[in-house]
Write a protein that holds these residues in place. Structure first.
Motif, PDB file in Angstrom:
ATOM      1  N   THR A  46      -2.063  -3.154  -3.213  1.00 35.82           N
ATOM      2  CA  THR A  46      -1.849  -3.601  -4.594  1.00 35.82           C
ATOM      3  C   THR A  46      -1.088  -4.916  -4.556  1.00 35.82           C
ATOM      4  O   THR A  46      -0.053  -5.012  -3.884  1.00 35.82           O
ATOM      5  CB  THR A  46      -1.022  -2.555  -5.369  1.00 35.82           C
ATOM      6  N   THR A  89      -1.990   2.515 -10.833  1.00 36.94           N
ATOM      7  CA  THR A  89      -3.380   2.662 -10.371  1.00 36.94           C
ATOM      8  C   THR A  89      -4.351   1.665 -10.994  1.00 36.94           C
ATOM      9  O   THR A  89      -5.368   1.353 -10.391  1.00 36.94           O
ATOM     10  CB  THR A  89      -3.881   4.090 -10.681  1.00 36.94           C
ATOM     11  N   MET A  97      -8.091  -6.010  -0.206  1.00 33.18           N
ATOM     12  CA  MET A  97      -8.173  -5.642   1.217  1.00 33.18           C
ATOM     13  C   MET A  97      -7.724  -6.830   2.071  1.00 33.18           C
ATOM     14  O   MET A  97      -8.517  -7.734   2.348  1.00 33.18           O
ATOM     15  CB  MET A  97      -9.614  -5.252   1.591  1.00 33.18           C
ATOM     16  N   SER A 135      -6.298  -2.664   7.150  1.00 32.77           N
ATOM     17  CA  SER A 135      -6.125  -1.225   6.897  1.00 32.77           C
ATOM     18  C   SER A 135      -7.371  -0.740   6.178  1.00 32.77           C
ATOM     19  O   SER A 135      -8.089  -1.527   5.553  1.00 32.77           O
ATOM     20  CB  SER A 135      -4.882  -1.012   6.028  1.00 32.77           C
ATOM     21  N   ASP A 136      -7.611   0.559   6.266  1.00 34.01           N
ATOM     22  CA  ASP A 136      -8.776   1.067   5.525  1.00 34.01           C
ATOM     23  C   ASP A 136      -8.394   1.432   4.102  1.00 34.01           C
ATOM     24  O   ASP A 136      -9.235   1.782   3.296  1.00 34.01           O
ATOM     25  CB  ASP A 136      -9.393   2.275   6.250  1.00 34.01           C
ATOM     26  N   ARG A 137      -7.078   1.376   3.770  1.00 28.30           N
ATOM     27  CA  ARG A 137      -6.653   1.661   2.396  1.00 28.30           C
ATOM     28  C   ARG A 137      -6.421   0.350   1.644  1.00 28.30           C
ATOM     29  O   ARG A 137      -5.908  -0.614   2.201  1.00 28.30           O
ATOM     30  CB  ARG A 137      -5.342   2.458   2.401  1.00 28.30           C
ATOM     31  N   PRO A 138      -6.789   0.297   0.353  1.00 30.15           N
ATOM     32  CA  PRO A 138      -6.562  -0.946  -0.406  1.00 30.15           C
ATOM     33  C   PRO A 138      -5.077  -1.158  -0.697  1.00 30.15           C
ATOM     34  O   PRO A 138      -4.303  -0.199  -0.774  1.00 30.15           O
ATOM     35  CB  PRO A 138      -7.328  -0.725  -1.700  1.00 30.15           C
ATOM     36  N   GLU A 150      -7.038  -3.287  -5.758  1.00 30.69           N
ATOM     37  CA  GLU A 150      -7.909  -2.910  -4.632  1.00 30.69           C
ATOM     38  C   GLU A 150      -8.130  -4.087  -3.702  1.00 30.69           C
ATOM     39  O   GLU A 150      -9.250  -4.431  -3.359  1.00 30.69           O
ATOM     40  CB  GLU A 150      -9.249  -2.393  -5.183  1.00 30.69           C
ATOM     41  N   ASP A 168       0.879  -1.174   0.000  1.00 32.48           N
ATOM     42  CA  ASP A 168       0.000   0.000   0.000  1.00 32.48           C
ATOM     43  C   ASP A 168       0.910   1.215   0.000  1.00 32.48           C
ATOM     44  O   ASP A 168       1.685   1.419   0.931  1.00 32.48           O
ATOM     45  CB  ASP A 168      -0.886  -0.034   1.248  1.00 32.48           C
ATOM     46  N   SER A 169       0.835   1.990  -1.058  1.00 34.28           N
ATOM     47  CA  SER A 169       1.739   3.145  -1.162  1.00 34.28           C
ATOM     48  C   SER A 169       1.141   4.120  -2.164  1.00 34.28           C
ATOM     49  O   SER A 169       0.390   3.731  -3.060  1.00 34.28           O
ATOM     50  CB  SER A 169       3.102   2.649  -1.641  1.00 34.28           C
ATOM     51  N   ARG A 170       1.499   5.386  -1.999  1.00 35.72           N
ATOM     52  CA  ARG A 170       1.052   6.376  -3.005  1.00 35.72           C
ATOM     53  C   ARG A 170       1.798   6.137  -4.322  1.00 35.72           C
ATOM     54  O   ARG A 170       1.441   6.678  -5.345  1.00 35.72           O
ATOM     55  CB  ARG A 170       1.371   7.784  -2.527  1.00 35.72           C
TER      56      ARG A 170
END
Length: 1569
Positions: free
Chosen positions: A786, A755, A771, A781-784, A769, A749-751
């Motif tokens: 990859t 995408t 989880m 985590s609440d962020r997906p 995406e 999970d990273s910026r």
């Protein structure tokens, strides 16, 4: 191993000694020094450092290699460099030693080597026939060379040493066990003394010992030890006369196997070895389970209860360090570019080199900025289409730049970003058929790309159409090409500024990725991700302003793009880009550039390190001390560790510090996943893990504490990237977090990840995406996250370890194997000697519902046959030992022929595609289905005998009608008076000559279609009288003597036949020998004459001369012929009285034929049976004197003889005789004759029908113009003794529909030896029906009717209507009880025209005693039946026949003698052959047979010889998939080798004999292990 390593650990070797050792290793690996020389020099170097080891007794696997420190005492420890290690690519010490040890263990394994025709050898390797270079062979290899190959090189000059060498080694056939153990080329001969000095000497001694025993001297060819066997061979399988183009010399050398089958040594010894190999239990037998008799269930591999299971605690999410907040980051990459372009315009940004290594062009930051601006302005303002701008922001643009032009690529990339367009970098398409080019075109189309940017030079090099435009590549959308060299761009006005300088939103660029199955997807990277990736890399790598970086990677994608094009601009780095073409010419170039530019960082792959090792000798002056970071882009590969080790080993003395090497892991979806940081940037010390390969295959991490062979050594790829979180999740199903000792897929999970997959929402969700959840199901985590597609685990110090890629994962049974690991193992087997540039591809294909491993390697151009086979067998053994998995197929291709990926790697998915399509063109293939395919259905167990009583009850209970049917009753059909008058054919002919003397009976046509001879009733009668007179006077024959009629097809034959009847002799029709092929055809004639006890041979003058010629004397003893009379000029004499038999049961003629199984037999036809046969045919076909019938059949046996010689005289119709041989010079002869004489009824054979279909397929229009019209035909019958060939009859009907052939005219007949005409469609009655049966049920001797088109369905056509007076019943093959409707059994027949018995069966008399007098074991046990030997079933249809009764259809499935009993089931060869012919367009014909339980498939190749080996795998696959059978031997031959008899049937037994006697001259013989 540890104790051997101790002394070294105590006293490390000085640097110069280590360097000398490394060079020595290299010399050995390249073959510049012999093994002996290597060991001598090595011992000298190490003498003073290794007093202990020198005296120690090293195990053989380590005898030629210095052991490194023990790497297996603990799972992970800081990396200590081994004192020396092999520097070949993709190996770690442990791996190499494991492979060597595994091979040492398998020393005695024996495998037969494929044999190949010389012409095929010629194209595969130039030096195939030169003796292998023995000097560099290690002890191990020597033992695997065929004995005698090195001992006596003069033998090499022979075309093939092998056949007789095998024979020498086999010795006499008295000791079969000894011969089977020592006959394999790779075995050490049994007689080899253990103390022989060298392998060569061992082989010599072995041969000497054997020669002493067998009294064969080496100088001459061995004597023929088989004279006594030849007679036995010939009587076993008499030759058939019409074998197509197979030369058969009588003096073949033959040996006997233990069970007394005569065989030729070369082929049989190989098959014997194959059998010996198969006899060894390979894997533990699988669990037995209940088999539903109706379904063949595939074995489902059950999980092994003892397999390791993960036991650790659940892992947690690992967080990387935060992105440093204090650093003043630029707001976007374009802002950074403008900043440097304006403030530091003279600073170098990128230096491009040419193939000589000279700097061609240095792009400064000022130039990059100004050129990018010009391009952006041109793209937005100067390209229009119908007065609209061609591009709008967000459109995708293809970037097509060669790997040698990074400067133009960089300008194009930044120009697109400035214009807010999305660049899609792709490879330059060089030809229309580039590997994967079509998929790339599909991607461009789906991205909506309409414009491609390129350079002037590149555009000129692209293939052009006639108009001068770039050609449309296959599968590509229509593109406009824009050349972006300076002169084509427009300078923007002063006031123009691009809009995209702040951090953009949306997609920045699209990178393409080819997935495992070959499809190409576009991965979108947003502007935000791009910026985050550059920041993370800057922080992780510690880049600072104005550093110099050398880049060997592909700058268009992956790490090469992220570091060399993007992050470099963020930090004002100077990148020196080294093109792949330069690396090929000078592998050291990157090291020289690091030294020249004093570069601080270098971007490489393990391959580049490996290549530079091979070239580093003599380069004393290079220094790598300036490097603070050597980034290994493919550090996640299992083989990178050995390249890193070896590289450090050699270059540590040239200033390379160990901590500089930084492996990293990346994936197209998550960009950089992890990167090892130098200690000064806070990285922990490097670690290694030595893992159990077996544990990994179950997805578990197990430290290999004891010294086991099958281990994988992996290195860490550093820590999580700054600003990212990482976790490891399970591969399948819900993404649960893995346990600490479990291998899973790494998720990030990273910026800074990509995408999406462009335009593919479904798989985007799955991958981008995810989880992850804990064991309790709570999201972590609440962020997906990859998914990266990398398999691995997290070790101590939060270090990331990667053990493979999802794309390279092969799931065999329940275990997982990684393609890269298998490649590493294969490369550890003498890579330098054999594999060209280490090019090996490993992938899996699905066969029979499971993954099967395929390994394809490029062999060096100078590799010999022996080398290649030896290497293959050793690779199989190594993989089997280390991975405990079988390789399904191992293929070798010539150097430089595998499809290449952009930067020289192998394009795996394209290779796989070519393998499956049969376009790989290997030069050597080894298939091992026996060991790999463990999920075959269990062999069928035969049920215990069922008694007749329960059978009766079964029949009654199931309410089935007994399967019995009959033709129309003869009694009701005509008055018996006439039948009595027509009892003897001789009487009928006299009666016709008296009542209708001038009625024409026969017309014979030649190839031109002209009538060469005719016979009216009276002419035939008179000619028959003259022949009879000759037989009585010249031949002095008595009544009942047998006379052989050796005539070409024609009226002479018919006259001679009746001449015999007139004088009471018994005619035997014999096909004359073929003048061009006397050696094959004359012995058959001789045999029939001898077996039929013929007192005299009647023939023509030409054939008499042939029988007495010199050539004939070479084939048979011509003194043994009985009296030969020619009937060309017979005096006009009449016999005193025409003989009339005392009773109708007297023998009329003998019908001799050779069955497809090669058995010659003569059946006796009485006068009663003869006239009954003619009467049934007359009634069924409505034959009257006014009718004309065209016959295109051979007149020597069966229904052909009856139609040609008997029926016309009986019924009085006119027969138009067309000899099938004449069709060879005029294919249209038969159809033209049918049209010209308006024949309502015509007969032909399958071979005639096939000739017409193939030869006239394109000529129907021409024939119509010539006036050929087939609308007169009521019925066209194919005379056959086999299952109807529906495909052929249907294509014939369709083809000639244009000439008026009625759709329902074509049908088949069925007859056999005991009754030549059981079914014949005739002119009345319902059309033949077709049913579809389940092929799998047929194998179990059952009939299951299915719908058309259902899987495993097989169409069966009724074989015509049952003839009048014929009764048919279906009987159980074993209990001989009657069967019910639609049940499969043997067809039994009762009829007045059954033959009365065998005159003789040549070979197997005992088996045939009850063929003519069988009775049912219960039910109607009074009727006497004849057994046909054919399997079939009766089925009542909805149709009604002429008498208004329900119509019973007879379906013939196949001959019992031909069936193959395999795995307890009954297979019909034609079904397997049909599958094989469908497998590839180059397969012209195919035949199968079994030999000692092995299925042998002979394939005729209709194509180029280099395509031959593609077929081996395809044939094996299709037979496995459709028939659940493992093919034992695949034989590839030229068209026309499979012998076919006059009826168009394959002579499989003759083919088998030819194969065993090595007479087929095969292109290639593959023995599947």
């Amino acid at each position: 191993m540890a104790e051997h390593g101790c002394p070294l650990e105590e006293a490390p070797l000085p640097a110069e000694v280590r360097e000398s050792l490394a060079e020595l290793e290299l010399e050995l690996s390249e073959g510049d020094i012999t093994q002996k020389g290597y060991e001598k020099k090595r011992a000298k170097l190490l003498a003073r450092y290794m007093p202990l080891v020198a005296g120690a007794d090293l195990p053989p696997s380590m005898g030629n290699r210095l052991p490194g420190p023990s790497q297996t005492t603990a799972m992970l420890k800081p990396k200590s460099r081994p004192a020396t290690s092999r520097d070949e690519r993709f190996r770690s010490d442990v791996h190499t030693e494991a492979v060597q040890a595994a091979l040492a263990r398998y020393k005695e394994k024996k495998m037969p080597m494929p044999s190949k025709r010389r012409s095929v050898l010629a194209h595969t390797s130039a030096g195939a026939s030169t003796p292998p270079d023995t000097s560099s062979a290690s002890e191990d290899e020597g033992s695997l060379r065929p004995p005698g190959q090195r001992a006596c090189t003069p033998l090499q000059s022979r075309p093939s040493v092998e056949p007789w060498l095998d024979r020498v080694i086999q010795g006499s056939s008295t000791s079969s066990s000894a011969s089977s153990t020592s006959s394999h080329p790779g075995a050490r001969p049994a007689a080899a003394p253990s103390h022989a000095a060298t392998p060569g000497a061992a082989a010599v001694t072995a041969l000497a010992g054997l020669v002493a025993h067998t009294h064969i001297d080496l100088q001459s060819a061995p004597p023929d030890v088989t004279t006594g066997l030849l007679g036995h061979l010939h009587c076993e399988r008499p030759q058939v006369a019409s074998v197509r183009g197979v030369p058969r010399g009588p003096s073949t050398r033959v040996l006997e196997t233990a069970d007394g089958v005569p065989v030729n040594s070369r082929v049989s010894s190989k098959i014997q070895q194959l059998l010996n190999t198969l006899k060894r239990p390979k894997r533990p037998p699988l669990k037995e389970f209940f088999v539903d008799d109706f379904e063949e269930l595939l074995e489902v591999q059950q999980p092994d209860p003892s397999q390791p299971k993960p036991e650790g605690s659940q892992t947690v999410v690992l967080k990387g360090e935060p992105l440093s907040a204090g650093t003043p980051w630029p707001p976007s990459l374009l802002a950074a570019l403008r900043h440097w372009g304006v403030t530091q315009p003279k600073a170098p940004c990128l230096t491009a080199l040419d193939t000589a290594g000279k700097a061609v062009c240095t792009l400064t930051y000022g130039k990059l900025w100004s050129r990018s601006l010009k391009l952006a302005y041109t793209l937005l303002n100067k390209l229009t289409s119908r007065n609209e701008p061609l591009l709008k922001p967000g459109d995708r643009v293809a970037l097509v730049f060669p790997n040698s032009d990074p400067v133009m690529f960089m300008v194009a990339f930044y120009g697109c970003l400035l214009a807010e367009l999305v660049p899609v970098p792709i490879e330059v398409p060089l030809t229309r058929k580039d590997a994967g080019s079509q998929q790339v075109g599909f991607l461009l189309g789906s991205c909506g790309v309409t414009l491609a940017l390129t350079t002037d030079a590149c555009q000129k090099g692209l293939p052009k159409a006639q108009t001068g435009e770039v050609v449309a590549f296959k599968g590509w959308p229509p593109l406009s090409w824009l050349v972006i060299d300076g002169k084509h761009l427009t300078k923007p006005p002063k006031d123009w500024h691009p809009a995209a300088l702040d951090a953009g939103v949306g997609t920045a660029y699209i990178e393409y990725k080819t997935s495992k199955d070959g499809s190409t997807v576009g991965i979108t990277v947003s502007h935000a991700s791009l910026l985050a990736q550059c920041r993370a890399l800057t922080q992780a790598c510690g880049y600072s302003e104005a550093e110099t970086v050398t880049n060997v990677l592909d700058f268009k994608r992956d790490a090469g793009l992220w570091h060399g094009v993007l992050t470099s601009v963020m930090n004002r780095l100077h990148v020196v880009s080294i093109p792949y073409a330069l690396m090929k010419v000078n592998p050291l170039s990157w090291i020289q550039k690091v030294c020249f530019y004093k570069a601080q960082a270098a971007l490489v792959k393990s391959r580049d390190m490996h290549w530079s090792l091979l070239a580093q000798r003599g380069q004393r002056d290079v220094s790598l001390s300036s490097l603070r970071m050597l980034l290994v882009a493919d550090g996640a590969n299992p083989w990178s560790i050995s390249s890193c080790d070896a590289f450090l080993n050699v270059f540590q003395s040239r200033g390379l510090r160990p901590e500089v090497i930084c492996p990293c892991a990346s994936s197209p979806e998550a960009l950089t996943v992890a990167l090892r940081r130098p200690p000064d940037l806070g990285g922990p010390p490097a670690q290694k893990a030595v893992l159990s390969m077996s544990g990994l295959s179950y997805g578990v991490i197990r430290v290999d504490t004891e010294e086991k062979l099958s281990v994988l050594t992996v290195q860490d790829v550093g820590q999580v990237m700054p600003g990212a979180s990482m976790c490891v999740v399970k591969l399948e199903g819900t993404p649960y977090l893995c346990k600490a000792d479990e291998v899973g897929e790494i998720c990030v999970d990273s910026r800074a990840t990509a995408t999406a997959y462009y335009g593919l929402l479904g798989i985007t969700r799955n991958v981008f995406e995810t989880m992850p959840v804990t064991a309790a199901g709570v999201p972590v985590s609440d962020r997906p996250f990859t998914r990266t597609g990398l398999l691995g685990f997290i070790g101590p110090d939060s270090l990331v370890f990667v053990v493979g890629k999802l794309d390279g994962l092969m799931v065999v049974g329940v275990r997982r194997h990684n393609a890269d690991d298998v490649v590493a193992t294969a490369l550890a087997v003498e890579p330098m000697k054999f594999v060209y540039r280490g090019r090996i591809a490993v992938f899996s294909v699905t066969v029979l519902h499971d993954d099967r491993i395929v390994l394809v390697a490029e062999q060096r151009p100078d590799a010999s046959e022996e080398d290649s086979f030896q290497w293959m067998s050793r690779v199989l053994q190594a993989i089997d030992s280390i991975h405990q998995v079988g390789v399904y197929c191992l293929a070798l291709v010539p150097a430089n022929t595998l499809p290449k990926a952009p930067l020289g790697g192998i394009h795996i998915s394209e290779t796989r595609q070519r393998f499956l399509e049969g376009t790989l063109h290997p030069c050597n293939v080894l298939m091992c289905p026996h060991t790999c395919v463990t999920n075959l259905p269990r062999p069928r167990q035969k049920q215990p005998e069922v008694g007749p009583a329960s059978m009766v009850v079964g029949n009654l209970v199931s309410g089935k009608r007994i399967a019995q049917a009959s033709g129309r009753e003869l009694a009701h059909m005509e008055d018996s008076d006439q039948a009595r008058k027509f009892l003897f054919l001789a009487d009928v002919l006299q009666w016709r000559a008296h009542t209708t003397p001038d009625h024409p009976l026969f017309l014979l046509l030649n190839a031109k279609g002209t009538v060469t001879s005719t016979a009216t009733c009276v002419q035939l009668h008179k000619r028959a009288e003259r022949v009879a007179a000759v037989l009585m006077e010249k031949g002095r024959l008595r009544v009942g003597d047998h006379v052989a009629l050796v005539y070409p097809p024609g009226v002479d034959l018919i006259a001679a036949f009746y001449g015999c009847l007139y004088c009471g002799c018994v005619p035997v029709t014999v096909r004359p020998p073929h003048p061009q092929n006397l050696g094959t055809t004359l012995p058959t004639v001789r045999m029939i004459v001898e077996v039929s006890k013929s007192a005299c041979v009647l023939t023509t003058q030409a054939i008499t001369r042939l029988l007495r010629s010199k050539e004939a004397a070479a084939a048979v003893d011509i003194r043994t012929w009985p009296t030969i009379l020619d009937t060309d000029d017979v005096p006009k004499k009449r016999v005193a009285s025409i003989f009339r038999p005392a009773s109708p049961d007297v023998l009329a003629y003998l019908d001799f034929s050779v069955s497809t199984t090669g058995i010659l037999a003569g059946v006796k036809m009485s006068h009663a049976a003869t006239s009954a046969l003619c009467r049934s045919i007359k009634l069924q076909c409505e034959l009257y004197p006014s009718r004309q019938v065209a016959i295109c059949l051979d007149p020597y046996c069966g229904l052909g003889l009856a139609l040609w010689c008997l029926c016309s005289v009986y019924s009085g119709h006119q027969s138009v005789l067309v000899p099938p041989l004449e069709l060879e010079s005029n294919v249209a002869l038969w159809l033209s004759a049918v049209s010209q004489y308006k024949a309502r009824v015509t007969f032909c054979s399958y071979s005639v029908m096939e000739m017409c279909t193939k030869g006239l397929g394109t000529q129907t229009a021409t024939l119509r113009m010539k006036g050929v019209n087939l609308s007169c035909v009521r019925t066209c019958m194919v005379v056959a003794e086999e299952r109807p060939r529906i495909a052929l009859t249907q294509s014939f009907s369709k083809l000639f529909k244009d000439l008026g052939l009625p759709a329902r005219a074509v049908s088949t007949t069925f007859g056999c030896r005991v009754n030549v005409a059981i079914c014949l469609q005739g002119t009345a009655g319902p059309d033949p029906t077709t049913v579809y049966v389940d092929m799998r049920a047929l194998r179990h001797d059952r009939v299951r009717l299915v719908e058309r088109g259902s899987p495993h369905s097989l169409p069966l056509m009724e074989s015509g209507k049952i003839l009048p007076g014929v009764k048919v019943i279906i009987a159980h093959t074993e209990t001989k009880g009657p069967l019910g409707d639609s049940h499969l059994g043997e067809i039994w027949v009762s009829s007045p025209h059954n033959a009365t018995g065998y005159y003789t069966v040549y070979g197997e008399e005992a088996l045939h005693a009850d063929h003519f007098s069988a009775r049912l074991s219960f039910g109607d046990s009074q009727t006497i039946w004849a057994r046909t030997g054919y399997l079939g079933f009766l089925r009542r249809t909805e149709l009604t026949d002429a008498s208004g009764e329900p119509h019973d259809a007879l379906y013939v499935v196949g001959s019992l003698d031909e069936t193959l009993e395999l795995r307890g089931m009954r297979y019909h060869p034609i079904d397997i052959e049909t599958s094989v012919i469908r497998a590839h367009r180059s397969i012209a014909e195919c035949a199968v047979f079994t030999w000692t339980n092995l299925l042998v498939v002979v394939v005729e190749l209709d194509g180029l010889e280099q395509e031959a080996l593609d077929l081996v795998a395809l044939v094996t696959n299709v037979v496995l998939e459709e028939h659940y059978l493992v093919v034992g031997v695949v034989v590839l031959v030229d068209p026309g080798v499979i012998p076919i008899n006059s009826r168009g049937e394959k002579q499989r037994m003759h083919l088998r004999d030819g194969f065993l006697a090595d007479q087929l001259d095969p292109i290639y013989v593959a023995y599947n292990m």
